[in-house]
Design a protein around this motif. Structure first.
Motif, PDB file in Angstrom:
ATOM      1  N   ILE A 221      62.865  24.314  50.554  1.00 51.71           N
ATOM      2  CA  ILE A 221      63.863  24.668  49.551  1.00 51.71           C
ATOM      3  C   ILE A 221      63.527  24.066  48.190  1.00 51.71           C
ATOM      4  O   ILE A 221      63.598  24.733  47.159  1.00 51.71           O
ATOM      5  N   GLY A 222      63.204  22.786  48.179  1.00 52.12           N
ATOM      6  CA  GLY A 222      62.839  22.112  46.937  1.00 52.12           C
ATOM      7  C   GLY A 222      64.009  21.669  46.081  1.00 52.12           C
ATOM      8  O   GLY A 222      63.868  21.463  44.873  1.00 52.12           O
ATOM      9  N   SER A 223      65.186  21.482  46.689  1.00 52.83           N
ATOM     10  CA  SER A 223      66.356  21.049  45.928  1.00 52.83           C
ATOM     11  C   SER A 223      66.215  19.599  45.486  1.00 52.83           C
ATOM     12  O   SER A 223      65.879  18.726  46.298  1.00 52.83           O
ATOM     13  N   PRO A 224      66.523  19.302  44.214  1.00 57.07           N
ATOM     14  CA  PRO A 224      66.469  17.911  43.761  1.00 57.07           C
ATOM     15  C   PRO A 224      67.696  17.093  44.176  1.00 57.07           C
ATOM     16  O   PRO A 224      67.718  15.879  43.989  1.00 57.07           O
ATOM     17  N   TYR A 225      68.713  17.762  44.726  1.00 60.52           N
ATOM     18  CA  TYR A 225      69.967  17.082  45.038  1.00 60.52           C
ATOM     19  C   TYR A 225      70.285  17.003  46.524  1.00 60.52           C
ATOM     20  O   TYR A 225      71.007  16.113  46.960  1.00 60.52           O
ATOM     21  N   LEU A 226      69.795  17.949  47.297  1.00 53.14           N
ATOM     22  CA  LEU A 226      70.288  18.147  48.647  1.00 53.14           C
ATOM     23  C   LEU A 226      70.155  16.913  49.527  1.00 53.14           C
ATOM     24  O   LEU A 226      71.120  16.476  50.168  1.00 53.14           O
ATOM     25  N   GLU A 227      68.978  16.330  49.596  1.00 50.42           N
ATOM     26  CA  GLU A 227      68.780  15.186  50.489  1.00 50.42           C
ATOM     27  C   GLU A 227      69.606  13.974  50.055  1.00 50.42           C
ATOM     28  O   GLU A 227      70.165  13.259  50.890  1.00 50.42           O
ATOM     29  N   LYS A 228      69.698  13.766  48.757  1.00 50.66           N
ATOM     30  CA  LYS A 228      70.494  12.646  48.256  1.00 50.66           C
ATOM     31  C   LYS A 228      71.978  12.855  48.568  1.00 50.66           C
ATOM     32  O   LYS A 228      72.682  11.922  48.967  1.00 50.66           O
ATOM     33  N   ALA A 229      72.447  14.097  48.416  1.00 50.37           N
ATOM     34  CA  ALA A 229      73.844  14.394  48.710  1.00 50.37           C
ATOM     35  C   ALA A 229      74.158  14.184  50.184  1.00 50.37           C
ATOM     36  O   ALA A 229      75.198  13.625  50.545  1.00 50.37           O
ATOM     37  N   VAL A 230      73.246  14.622  51.053  1.00 50.62           N
ATOM     38  CA  VAL A 230      73.454  14.432  52.493  1.00 50.62           C
ATOM     39  C   VAL A 230      73.456  12.948  52.842  1.00 50.62           C
ATOM     40  O   VAL A 230      74.308  12.462  53.592  1.00 50.62           O
ATOM     41  N   ASP A 231      72.535  12.209  52.282  1.00 51.59           N
ATOM     42  CA  ASP A 231      72.437  10.781  52.577  1.00 51.59           C
ATOM     43  C   ASP A 231      73.680  10.022  52.133  1.00 51.59           C
ATOM     44  O   ASP A 231      74.159   9.120  52.840  1.00 51.59           O
ATOM     45  N   CYS A 232      74.245  10.405  50.981  1.00 48.12           N
ATOM     46  CA  CYS A 232      75.362   9.645  50.416  1.00 48.12           C
ATOM     47  C   CYS A 232      76.741  10.181  50.785  1.00 48.12           C
ATOM     48  O   CYS A 232      77.729   9.437  50.741  1.00 48.12           O
ATOM     49  N   LEU A 233      76.820  11.469  51.136  1.00 48.52           N
ATOM     50  CA  LEU A 233      78.124  12.080  51.380  1.00 48.52           C
ATOM     51  C   LEU A 233      78.393  12.394  52.842  1.00 48.52           C
ATOM     52  O   LEU A 233      79.545  12.356  53.283  1.00 48.52           O
ATOM     53  N   CYS A 234      77.355  12.719  53.594  1.00 47.38           N
ATOM     54  CA  CYS A 234      77.551  13.152  54.986  1.00 47.38           C
ATOM     55  C   CYS A 234      77.437  11.978  55.948  1.00 47.38           C
ATOM     56  O   CYS A 234      76.607  11.974  56.875  1.00 47.38           O
TER      57      CYS A 234
END
Length: 471
Positions: free
Chosen positions: A302-315
Motif C-alpha cells: 500500500i505504501g501508506s505513511p500513516y497506516l502502521e503508526k495509526a495501528v500501533d498507537c490506536l489499535c
C-alpha cells in the motif's frame, strides 16, 4: 406509603415500548429524530394520560408527565431512544421476551425499563393521595444516545428546570462523578491508502465499540494484486492463513475466524468483534481494529505513511499511554478512548474516537497531542463537560439513604465514564438502574434485565421521588 408492584402492567408496557425500534433516523416533518423516535414519544404521552397523568409532548423532541403542586419540581429524566440493534441476537431485538427470570430486547435496560418503572411509580404516588411539597415531573427524551439534544430543546423551549433531579440510566447506589465526553474526528490525507481501499466502516454510532467492520479493495490496486497472488489468482478465506496476514492477526491477539472475504465487483474483507458501550471499551472487541490490522499487514504494497503508526498507537488497549494523553484522577477516574467509526472521503481516511475525560482534561489538548504524534488533522465534534457533585451534598445523601433503606447495600457513591442527562441540568445525578456488578449487555446483542431487579427498582424510585419531593 404502602404499594404493591404492578408487575404485569410493567412487563406489558415494557413489551409495547420495546416493540417501537426508536433508533435515530433521518428527520421528517414533525419527527426531529425520525418517525420511530416520534412514535416512542407519542406512546409515552398516550400511556401517561391513560393512567390519569397530565402529559405534554414537547414537539416530539421530548415529553413529560407530572403530578402534585408547588412552585418547585423534582425531575426524573430518562430516554426512549436506543442504539442500533446490531447483529448477533438470539431473538428479535424489538420483540421483548421473558426467559429465565430476565427480559430480553433492545432498551429493556437502556433506558426503556426505567421509563416504564418510573411512570408506574408516578401513577402510584398520584393514586395514593400522599401530600407532596414539590411536584414530580418525569421527563423523557428521544436523542440521549447521540448527545442529549432533546433535553436541551426542552430547556430552550420553556421547559422547567427542576430543583433537583435523578436519572435512572447508570448504576446504583448513586453516581456523583461523570467523566467529560468528547468525540473527535481524525483525518489522514493518504492518497496511497485511498488508491487501495474505497470503503471502510466501523460502528453505527459514535458511542460504541464496533462489532463489525468492512473494507473494500480497489480493483486493479497493488493491494488487490498482492491478495490475488497469495491465493493463486482467486481470493478466498485462505488469505487469512497466509503470511503476512496470519502473522499480523495472531500478533494482535485475534483469530483468523474473526475474518471473512467475499468477491463480487471487488474484494471485500469483513471482520467481526463484540460490541460494547464506549465508556467501557475494554469489555468489547473492536472489529475496526481488526480491519486496520489486516491492512497494515500489507502496507509494503500500500505504501501508506500513516497506516502502521495509526495501528500501533490506536489499535491497542495501551493507546492513551502511547499517545501521551493518559490521565488518572482520584475524583473522576482515568481517561479512556474508543475508536468507533471510520470512512474514506475525498482522498482521506477518517477515524472517529469517543473519549471519556477526567476532570481538568480538555478535548482540544487531547486532539493536539494526537495530531502531533500521528501527523493527522483533528476536529472536535462535540464536548460534554464533566459532572461532579460532592458526596456530602443533600441530593447524594438523600438518594443514598433511600437506596440503602430499600436494599441494605452500603456501597459508596460511584464515578463513571458513562454520560447521562444529569450533566444537562443543575443539581442532578444518575441513580441506578443496575447494581454495579450487574452486566445487562448494554449496547450489545441480547440486552437483558432481571425481572426481580426491575420490580425492585420500582420500590427504589417510588421512595426516592417521595423523599425528594418532601425534602
Amino acid at each position: 406509603m404502602e404499594n404493591s408492584v404492578p408487575t404485569r402492567l410493567i412487563l406489558d408496557d415494557l413489551a409495547e415500548i420495546v416493540a417501537i425500534p426508536s433508533v435515530y433516523s433521518a428527520p421528517e416533518d414533525g419527527a426531529p429524530y425520525g418517525k420511530d423516535c416520534r412514535r416512542a414519544i407519542e406512546w409515552f404521552v398516550s400511556k401517561a394520560r391513560s393512567y390519569g397523568l397530565p402529559a405534554v409532548n414537547v414537539d416530539n423532541y421530548a415529553a413529560y408527565a407530572e403530578i402534585g403542586e408547588g412552585k418547585e419540581c423534582v425531575g426524573v429524566l430518562a430516554h426512549l431512544d436506543v442504539v442500533p440493534a446490531g447483529g448477533g441476537w438470539a431473538t428479535d431485538p424489538f420483540k421483548m421476551i421473558e426467559e429465565n427470570g430476565k427480559v430480553y430486547g433492545r432498551g429493556v435496560g437502556d433506558d426503556k425499563g426505567s421509563v416504564v418503572v418510573c411512570l408506574h411509580a408516578l401513577k402510584a404516588i398520584k393514586d395514593s393521595g400522599i401530600k407532596l411539597k414539590r411536584r414530580i415531573r418525569l421527563i423523557v427524551g428521544a436523542d440521549e444516545e447521540r448527545g442529549s439534544s432533546c433535553i436541551r430543546y426542552y430547556l430552550n423551549h420553556g421547559g422547567e428546570v427542576p430543583a433537583m433531579s435523578f436519572v435512572p440510566d447508570s448504576e446504583f447506589p448513586v453516581i456523583n462523578s461523570e467523566k467529560g465526553i468528547s468525540h473527535i474526528k481524525f483525518e489522514f490525507e493518504d492518497s496511497k491508502l485511498t488508491s487501495n481501499i474505497s470503503y471502510i466502516d466501523g460502528a453505527e454510532c459514535l458511542n460504541a465499540v464496533p462489532d463489525s467492520s468492512t473494507v473494500k479493495i480497489v480493483k486493479g490496486s497493488p493491494l488487490e494484486a498482492a491478495l490475488k497472488e497469495l491465493c493463486g489468482g482467486s481470493v478466498t478465506d485462505d488469505i487469512f492463513k497466509k503470511a503476512p496476514a496470519v502473522n499480523a492477526i495472531i500478533t494482535a491477539g485475534n483469530s483468523i475466524k474473526d475474518y471473512s472475504v467475499t468477491v463480487s465487483d471487488c474484494i471485500t474483507v469483513c471482520a467481526k468483534g463484540t460490541a460494547e458501550h464506549a465508556s467501557t471499551p475494554e469489555k468489547g472487541d473492536s472489529a475496526l481494529w481488526k480491519t486496520l490490522v489486516f491492512l497494515a499487514a500489507f502496507n509494503d504494497k500500500i505504501g501508506s505513511p500513516y497506516l502502521e503508526k495509526a495501528v500501533d498507537c490506536l489499535c491497542t488497549p495501551l493507546a492513551s499511554g502511547k499517545l501521551g494523553i493518559y490521565v488518572d484522577d482520584e475524583k473522576s477516574g482515568d481517561l479512556t478512548m474508543c475508536m468507533s467509526e471510520a470512512g474514506i472521503e475525498n482522498g482521506k481516511l477518517w477515524l472517529a474516537v469517543d473519549f471519556r475525560l477526567p476532570l481538568g482534561v480538555k478535548p482540544q489538548t487531547v486532539a493536539d497531542k494526537i495530531c502531533a504524534r500521528l501527523g493527522c488533522k483533528a476536529t472536535v465534534l462535540d464536548y460534554h463537560e464533566n459532572l461532579y457533585i460532592d458526596p456530602d451534598a443533600p441530593l447524594i445523601k438523600t438518594l443514598l439513604s433511600v437506596y440503602r433503606e430499600v436494599t441494605g447495600d452500603m456501597t459508596a457513591p460511584l464515578k463513571t465514564g458513562g454520560g447521562t442527562y444529569a450533566r444537562e441540568l443543575p443539581n442532578a445525578v444518575a441513580f441506578g438502574c443496575t447494581p454495579v456488578d450487574l452486566d445487562i449487555n448494554m449496547h450489545r446483542a441480547d440486552e437483558n434485565f432481571p425481572v426481580a431487579q426491575l420490580f425492585k427498582n420500582y420500590d427504589i424510585y417510588l421512595a426516592a421521588m417521595v423523599k425528594l419531593a418532601n425534602l
